[in-house]
Design an enzyme around this catalytic site. Sequence first.
Site, short mmCIF file in Angstrom:
data_model
loop_
_atom_site.label_atom_id
_atom_site.label_comp_id
_atom_site.label_asym_id
_atom_site.label_seq_id
_atom_site.Cartn_x
_atom_site.Cartn_y
_atom_site.Cartn_z
CE LYS A 1 2.53 5.61 -0.27
NZ LYS A 1 1.98 4.40 0.28
CG ASP B 1 0.01 -0.96 -6.40
OD1 ASP B 1 -0.46 0.19 -6.55
OD2 ASP B 1 0.57 -1.34 -5.36
NE ARG C 1 -15.44 -7.44 12.13
CZ ARG C 1 -16.13 -8.58 12.01
NH1 ARG C 1 -16.15 -9.22 10.87
NH2 ARG C 1 -16.79 -9.07 13.04
CE1 TYR D 1 5.76 -0.06 -0.20
CE2 TYR D 1 4.03 -1.69 0.07
CZ TYR D 1 4.86 -0.73 0.60
OH TYR D 1 4.78 -0.42 1.93
#
Length: 414
Positions: free
Chosen positions: A230, A205, A70, A127
Amino acid sequence: MADHDTAFTPASTPASADTSTPQLRVESLLVAAARPAPEENAPVNDPVHFTSTFHGTATDAVPGQRVYARMSNPTFDGPERLLAELEQVRDAEATPALFFGSGMAAITAVLHLVPVGGHVVVPRHAYQGLGSLLDQLAEAGQLSVTRVDLRDLDEVREVLDQRRNAGGTVDLLWLESPTNPMLEVADLPALVALAHEYGALCAVDNTFATPLLQQPLRLGADVVVHSVTKYLAGHSDLIMGAVVVDDVELRARLAGHRTLFGAIPSAMDVYLALRGMRTLALRLERAMDSAAELARRLEARGSDPVRYPGLASHEGHALAAATLQGGFGAVLTVDLGSAARADAVVHGLRLWTPATSLGGVESLVERRRRFSSEPSTVPEGMLRLSVGIEHAEDLWADLDQALRAADAQSGAGR
Ligand SMILES: Cc1ncc(COP(=O)(O)O)c(C=O)c1O
């Protein structure tokens, strides 16, 4: 066709992490980076480390010690360094990117930098997932939010001034350029400077532009966020995010968040993302060429407003030509005037896939306002088209027949 439409020519050349192969062009770096050392019998690709934990008895005082997956996984090392190089951090060894389980997890980690009671300024058309998350955090009293038109520097300054005059701070200016889905283009250097003038952190972003067209850290931004889902991964087969910063301390804070909030991706997804990144330059070049051609043809029909930063008619065209180096992206929109007409076109398409998301090899189309969370300033009949790597003529033929069929059905007879 302008240079920007035809040729993908990365504006700058990041230094390779491997100093024995300095100054690779970005297309070469994408292929050559994140590989095992070129020794006899070495594999060409790094292995994927499917492990949740690591042998060890060291205390937490040992730097670089692997403890638990992790926190880190060797599968991440090369690809995280590669993304930092693409975003042109000064030292990708010191500040490799941080991969997250999704773009939203990456966004959450950045919002976590805002102190409780802090203030965030965001674009009106950022977004919608970011918008919904900010609304939730604001409702819970964790922070407050102001939405601005990021094309209007005066409006942004006014908001910052108002906060300062009221004795408040602005902790984070969030930018997206081009924005999703309205494709507004921001004057990034001016906005970054404005954020810093008012003591705010500036996050960008960079999902739509990708680090191949724009490197916000080089323009002074503090944080870059990606939905790796994306363009970077590029095949619509995984969900992943990333944060890139050029500051060791800031990176440590974000890495700490990732460990404790547990927003880590799987090793397999990181491997798939790297495999996707190998072809990013080729995919993007092809998709941008087709997007430019489709935007021109749609606009030439003369009936429906088309938005694409590469069109001279786009209000941000000059700015996009100055800030997006090497192309204008591969997303465009067409406003078909009504939800019914737009839906009819979507239903008539055969090659284009009706689906949300963008940046994959397959062309996707959607009417954004089908989501109630999308701001009402996004036109009801607007389709967002994410252009993939199919042949542009096939994409056009499909669009053209769907437009004709929808209009014949409604009697418009266009
Ligand atoms: C610009 C942008 N940023 C962030 C996200 C969120 O990324 P993810 O879906 O990987 O969580 C998206 C998703 O559509 C996006 O379009």
